[in-house]
Write an enzyme that holds these catalytic residues in place. Structure first.
Site, PDB file in Angstrom:
ATOM      1  N   PHE A  67     -43.577  27.539  -1.335  1.00 40.55           N
ATOM      2  CA  PHE A  67     -43.967  28.689  -2.898  1.00 40.55           C
ATOM      3  C   PHE A  67     -43.209  29.571  -3.551  1.00 40.55           C
ATOM      4  O   PHE A  67     -43.120  30.410  -2.915  1.00 40.55           O
ATOM      5  CB  PHE A  67     -45.328  28.970  -3.264  1.00 40.55           C
ATOM      6  CG  PHE A  67     -45.656  29.952  -4.200  1.00 40.55           C
ATOM      7  CD1 PHE A  67     -46.525  28.940  -5.169  1.00 40.55           C
ATOM      8  CD2 PHE A  67     -45.074  30.634  -4.730  1.00 40.55           C
ATOM      9  CE1 PHE A  67     -46.643  29.357  -6.485  1.00 40.55           C
ATOM     10  CE2 PHE A  67     -45.516  31.223  -6.276  1.00 40.55           C
ATOM     11  CZ  PHE A  67     -46.656  30.808  -7.184  1.00 40.55           C
ATOM     12  N   GLU A  68     -42.400  29.116  -4.246  1.00 38.99           N
ATOM     13  CA  GLU A  68     -41.700  30.434  -5.004  1.00 38.99           C
ATOM     14  C   GLU A  68     -41.252  29.952  -7.389  1.00 38.99           C
ATOM     15  O   GLU A  68     -41.518  29.072  -7.052  1.00 38.99           O
ATOM     16  CB  GLU A  68     -39.989  30.428  -5.164  1.00 38.99           C
ATOM     17  CG  GLU A  68     -39.609  30.267  -3.506  1.00 38.99           C
ATOM     18  CD  GLU A  68     -38.496  30.457  -3.052  1.00 38.99           C
ATOM     19  OE1 GLU A  68     -37.803  29.596  -4.195  1.00 38.99           O
ATOM     20  OE2 GLU A  68     -37.228  31.224  -2.524  1.00 38.99           O
ATOM     21  N   ILE A  69     -41.689  30.918  -7.270  1.00 41.72           N
ATOM     22  CA  ILE A  69     -41.738  31.306  -8.834  1.00 41.72           C
ATOM     23  C   ILE A  69     -40.365  32.159  -9.341  1.00 41.72           C
ATOM     24  O   ILE A  69     -40.764  33.366  -8.775  1.00 41.72           O
ATOM     25  CB  ILE A  69     -42.790  31.328  -9.892  1.00 41.72           C
ATOM     26  CG1 ILE A  69     -43.484  30.511  -9.531  1.00 41.72           C
ATOM     27  CG2 ILE A  69     -42.613  31.553 -11.238  1.00 41.72           C
ATOM     28  CD1 ILE A  69     -44.646  30.507 -10.578  1.00 41.72           C
ATOM     29  N   TYR A 121     -38.446  37.600  -8.792  1.00 46.44           N
ATOM     30  CA  TYR A 121     -39.280  36.894  -7.967  1.00 46.44           C
ATOM     31  C   TYR A 121     -40.543  36.721  -7.700  1.00 46.44           C
ATOM     32  O   TYR A 121     -41.532  38.024  -8.192  1.00 46.44           O
ATOM     33  CB  TYR A 121     -38.344  37.316  -6.643  1.00 46.44           C
ATOM     34  CG  TYR A 121     -38.239  36.450  -5.098  1.00 46.44           C
ATOM     35  CD1 TYR A 121     -37.244  34.846  -5.429  1.00 46.44           C
ATOM     36  CD2 TYR A 121     -39.390  36.209  -3.749  1.00 46.44           C
ATOM     37  CE1 TYR A 121     -37.584  34.293  -4.215  1.00 46.44           C
ATOM     38  CE2 TYR A 121     -39.387  35.503  -3.376  1.00 46.44           C
ATOM     39  CZ  TYR A 121     -38.264  34.477  -2.838  1.00 46.44           C
ATOM     40  OH  TYR A 121     -38.881  33.153  -2.256  1.00 46.44           O
TER      41      TYR A 121
END
Ligand code: GDP
Ligand code: MN
Length: 349
Positions: A235-237, A178
């Protein structure tokens, strides 16, 4: 001059001269966007930024999800902008509706009450479906099952710096599950009992709690109360396999049964953040200083002038939110014993 035509056509070599130019392997990953047809021009701006700063050299796919069918304009415009393949999914009604155990009258009263108290999105049914969907269902849509990692992109975001490496590879090769660029405090009125529900889950499932967790990021009193810190999830990767794990699904289902997506207005940001904070080890959560980002109203502009110049950034460092009083990023650094980037003191307020 005849060897150098005045204008290229899409069939000429050179038209797509940056496509696929980045060397090296690709991760089994995709961008993912939840959007309405009416978001088309706002998501177009976001895609343009992501492509210019990163994806035109990497060509990752992009999955679009909607509770209604996408129209032809939406598909045409977004497909023309994305350098990878595009896919369009319609969300099944059971992932975008009230579960049968929710008391409709009680939920309605909450919305009326929150409207009166002027709580942001407090009166909205669709916003609640959105938050529940992003908390529990986007990663198990049929189209998403083809991938292992995702990068979430919302309409009307900005990327201010070049990204000269593959963040997906960074995640995979460093065991990250995460990531975030901005963190802040949640409005307590939207999550009044989220921590009580979380504590109940921890009690029922001690086996899901990571040994080296980030409780210190989430709580100032060893887990008694929540300090409202969360990673900003627009925003997330992250790892889809982690979200599809038994731990995460058990957590989501436990929260969903408690009803707070409808009896309060639980956001997917605190839900993802609490899950990551408790069920991942600290080393599995990544902060990207070099991914410069804006979603109204906050900016993450990299700390450190050298970084900003090397990456051709166009953000104003004075706008950087990281070290301000309402950001939780300082806590993240302190908890992990990380050195703050050079120049952070100058950006405190
Ligand atoms: P905010 O960032 O919390 O202010 O919320 P947004 O309005 O940006 O919504 C978050 C994400 O969900 C965005 O990607 C929106 O396009 C999407 N979204 C919000 N509501 C709906 C909806 O009713 N239907 C669909 N398909 N997408 C939605
Ligand atoms: Mn948004």
């Amino acid at each position: 001059a005849k060897d150098f035509p005045l204008a290229l056509t899409p069939n000429d070599p050179g038209w797509n001269d940056l496509v696929g130019i980045a060397p090296g392997p690709r991760v089994n990953a995709t961008f993912v966007t939840l959007a309405r047809n009416s978001d088309v021009w706002d998501i177009a701006r976001s895609i343009r930024q992501v492509e210019d700063r990163f994806n035109r050299r990497y060509n990752y796919d992009w999955v679009f999800l909607n509770d209604k069918p996408f129209d032809s304009t939406f598909k045409k415009v977004t497909t023309s902008l994305v350098s990878g393949k595009t896919y369009y999914g319609e969300i099944a009604p059971e992932h975008w509706s009230f579960p049968e155990w929710i008391d409709q009258d009680k939920a309605k009263k909450v919305r009326e009450d929150m409207a009166e108290r002027k709580i942001i999105y407090g009166d909205s049914v669709s916003y609640r479906h959105m938050c529940r969907f992003e908390s529990g269902f986007f990663f198990r849509q049929p189209l998403m099952l083809n991938y292992e990692y995702y990068w979430r992109v919302e309409p009307s975001i900005e990327l201010y710096c070049d990204i000269h490496y593959d963040p997906f590879r960074l995640m995979v090769e460093n065991g990250k599950k995460y990531s975030f660029v901005l963190s802040l405090y949640e409005y307590p009125a939207t999550i009044a009992t989220l921590w009580e529900s979380t504590k109940k889950f921890m009690k029922n499932h001690p086996e899901h709690i990571a040994e080296d967790n980030s409780m210190k990021f989430l709580s100032d009193d060893g887990g008694e109360t929540y300090n409202n810190c969360h990673f900003w999830s627009n925003f997330e990767i992250g790892s889809l396999e982690w979200l599809r794990s038994k731990q995460y699904i058990d957590f989501f289902e436990s929260l969903d049964k408690d009803g707070g997506f409808f009896y309060e207005r639980w956001g997917d940001a605190p839900v993802h953040s609490i899950a990551a904070g408790l069920m991942l080890n600290k080393s599995e959560i990544q902060f990207f200083n070099d991914i410069a980002y804006w979603h109204v109203p906050f900016t993450h502009c990299p700390t450190g002038e050298k970084t900003r110049i090397d990456l051709r950034c166009h953000c104003d460092p004075k706008e950087n939110f990281d070290w301000r009083g309402y950001s939780c990023t300082s806590r993240f650094f302190d908890m992990n014993g990380m050195d703050k980037p050079e120049g952070w003191e100058n950006q405190k307020d």
